[in-house]
Write a protein that holds these residues in place. Structure first.
Motif, PDB file in Angstrom:
ATOM      1  N   ARG A 160       0.836  -1.203   0.000  1.00  0.00           N
ATOM      2  CA  ARG A 160       0.000   0.000   0.000  1.00  0.00           C
ATOM      3  C   ARG A 160       0.874   1.259   0.000  1.00  0.00           C
ATOM      4  N   ALA A 161       1.936   1.247   0.807  1.00  0.00           N
ATOM      5  CA  ALA A 161       2.810   2.419   0.883  1.00  0.00           C
ATOM      6  C   ALA A 161       3.604   2.615  -0.404  1.00  0.00           C
ATOM      7  N   ALA A 162       3.995   1.500  -1.030  1.00  0.00           N
ATOM      8  CA  ALA A 162       4.819   1.588  -2.242  1.00  0.00           C
ATOM      9  C   ALA A 162       4.007   1.949  -3.474  1.00  0.00           C
ATOM     10  N   GLY A 163       2.757   1.498  -3.520  1.00  0.00           N
ATOM     11  CA  GLY A 163       1.931   1.740  -4.698  1.00  0.00           C
ATOM     12  C   GLY A 163       0.466   1.823  -4.339  1.00  0.00           C
ATOM     13  N   PRO A 164       0.000   2.990  -3.926  1.00  0.00           N
ATOM     14  CA  PRO A 164      -1.392   3.116  -3.476  1.00  0.00           C
ATOM     15  C   PRO A 164      -2.429   2.711  -4.517  1.00  0.00           C
ATOM     16  N   SER A 165      -2.073   2.729  -5.789  1.00  0.00           N
ATOM     17  CA  SER A 165      -3.047   2.391  -6.828  1.00  0.00           C
ATOM     18  C   SER A 165      -3.136   0.896  -7.102  1.00  0.00           C
ATOM     19  N   VAL A 166      -2.242   0.092  -6.522  1.00  0.00           N
ATOM     20  CA  VAL A 166      -2.257  -1.352  -6.748  1.00  0.00           C
ATOM     21  C   VAL A 166      -3.457  -1.966  -6.035  1.00  0.00           C
ATOM     22  N   ALA A 167      -4.231  -2.769  -6.738  1.00  0.00           N
ATOM     23  CA  ALA A 167      -5.349  -3.480  -6.119  1.00  0.00           C
ATOM     24  C   ALA A 167      -4.795  -4.637  -5.307  1.00  0.00           C
ATOM     25  N   VAL A 168      -5.208  -4.730  -4.034  1.00  0.00           N
ATOM     26  CA  VAL A 168      -4.772  -5.824  -3.166  1.00  0.00           C
ATOM     27  C   VAL A 168      -6.021  -6.478  -2.577  1.00  0.00           C
ATOM     28  N   SER A 169      -6.271  -7.696  -2.970  1.00  0.00           N
ATOM     29  CA  SER A 169      -7.468  -8.397  -2.512  1.00  0.00           C
ATOM     30  C   SER A 169      -7.092  -9.721  -1.878  1.00  0.00           C
ATOM     31  N   GLY A 170      -8.066 -10.354  -1.212  1.00  0.00           N
ATOM     32  CA  GLY A 170      -7.828 -11.616  -0.530  1.00  0.00           C
ATOM     33  C   GLY A 170      -8.689 -12.724  -1.101  1.00  0.00           C
ATOM     34  N   ARG A 171      -8.186 -13.935  -0.981  1.00  0.00           N
ATOM     35  CA  ARG A 171      -8.934 -15.117  -1.396  1.00  0.00           C
ATOM     36  C   ARG A 171      -8.864 -16.132  -0.274  1.00  0.00           C
ATOM     37  N   CYS A 172     -10.018 -16.584   0.177  1.00  0.00           N
ATOM     38  CA  CYS A 172     -10.107 -17.538   1.276  1.00  0.00           C
ATOM     39  C   CYS A 172     -10.567 -18.893   0.745  1.00  0.00           C
ATOM     40  N   THR A 173      -9.776 -19.926   1.018  1.00  0.00           N
ATOM     41  CA  THR A 173     -10.136 -21.296   0.655  1.00  0.00           C
ATOM     42  C   THR A 173     -10.851 -21.928   1.842  1.00  0.00           C
TER      43      THR A 173
END
Length: 353
Positions: A160-173
């Motif tokens: 988040r600090a390095a690239g605020p525009s990067v989408a970061v999502s989670g996947r739960c198995t």
């Protein structure tokens, strides 16, 4: 007129729009899933990839050699999967080639090395998907490595600090160890600062994830739900729907309550013979392909190989061989036993221009 989005993402498609057609021979391949590295840095309860002690890698030189054909096939996004892609020795050289070719990059990661590689991830990847197995204690239990949740949190914050525009999502198995904490998993996704969270059932029936021949019944039974678990899962899903309505409406929870019912409760019930598997709508073999670290080419994560890129030399020749075309033309995803039990089908759709 309908066209594909400039950077198509497999799980971000409006369901009201038509799926891309199943055309043979394959002349455009928007999504390419690439296993750049064969190993993993977790020891997850539901996966055997970590048991692979090899160091198979797809080199940047190989990608450079194959890239012209991938562009001719219309590859618009490469999904880096595996294994843990961040273990690759020269991953950023490989990613630089893809970026220079105008190809978007999604990376699927355990999250353990995000902090180390945050700057490079922000430079090359616009879409980061991390594994999230539950709140801290459950996540650490399933990942089976020390401080897994803490390292994931540190990594997400660093990206988040390095690239605020990067989408970061989670996947739960979802599996026996965490089906009862879906609401807590959503809370954890908020705590980590993720953009959204998606859920899928653990695969216990295929040969994927380094399971040649598949698991026997006892091993599968350690991960899949039991009959007595089904009412508890139904209650958890109902509570999730009631308590997280805003997260469903906003899309923070990627699936609708109805889809979660099909993807989780109905799937585990069908494995126990208590229900039928939900019909599968999937166009993966016509719009995507999987290239593993040893060059093996598959039509999706779960179906048998079509060939080997290191031996065949051409992805197009492998995908459009007479045997591959015949296989796709005879594939009925509503009847095929692998497709019926699939936990991660793809229905890539068109988007309005």
């Amino acid at each position: 007129m309908t066209v594909l989005a400039p950077s198509p993402r497999p799980e971000i498609s409006a369901p009201s729009l038509p799926a891309l057609p199943r055309e043979d021979p394959v002349t455009r391949l928007p999504i390419l899933i690439l296993y750049p590295h064969s190993r993993c840095n977790c020891r997850c309860l539901m996966c055997d990839i970590w048991r692979d002690r090899g160091r198979e890698e797809i080199s940047a030189a190989e990608v450079e050699r194959w890239l012209a054909e991938w562009r001719d096939l219309g590859v618009r996004r490469v999904v880096l999967s595996g294994g843990e892609a961040l273990l690759h020795g020269h991953l950023w050289d490989l990613c630089a080639l893809l970026c220079d070719a105008g190809i978007g990059i999604t990376i699927l990661s355990t999250g353990l090395l995000l902090a180390r590689d945050a700057a490079a991830l922000a430079q090359y990847c616009d879409d980061v998907v991390v594994s999230l197995d539950g709140p801290r204690e459950i996540h650490d239990l399933i990942r089976n490595v020390p401080r897994a949740y803490e390292r994931l949190a540190e990594g997400v914050a660093a990206v988040r600090a390095a690239g605020p525009s990067v989408a970061v999502s989670g996947r739960c198995t979802v599996q026996r160890a965490n089906f009862h904490v879906l609401r807590a998993t959503v809370a954890a996704a908020h705590e980590l600062g993720l953009d959204r969270i998606s859920f899928l059932a653990a695969d216990v029936t295929s040969e994927a994830f380094n399971r040649p021949g598949g698991w026997d019944g006892d091993r599968a039974g350690e991960v899949a739900l039991r009959r007595e678990d089904l009412p508890l899962l139904a209650a958890e899903l109902e509570a999730l729907d009631m308590e997280h309505d805003a997260d469903f409406v906003s899309g923070f929870i990627a699936e609708s309550p109805e889809k979660l019912g099909r993807r989780l409760l109905r799937h585990f019930a069908a494995l126990l013979g208590e229900d039928d598997f939900a019909p599968v709508e999937c166009n993966a073999p016509w719009v995507s392909a999987v290239v593993e670290a040893d060059g093996t080419v598959r039509p999706c994560f779960f179906q048998p190989p079509l060939g080997n890129l290191r031996q065949g030399g051409s992805l197009g020749n492998i995908l459009n061989s007479p045997a591959a075309i015949s296989w796709r033309q005879n594939l009925d995803t509503t009847r095929d036993p692998i497709c019926r039990r699939c936990v991660c089908s793809l229905s890539l759709r068109q988007e309005s221009a």
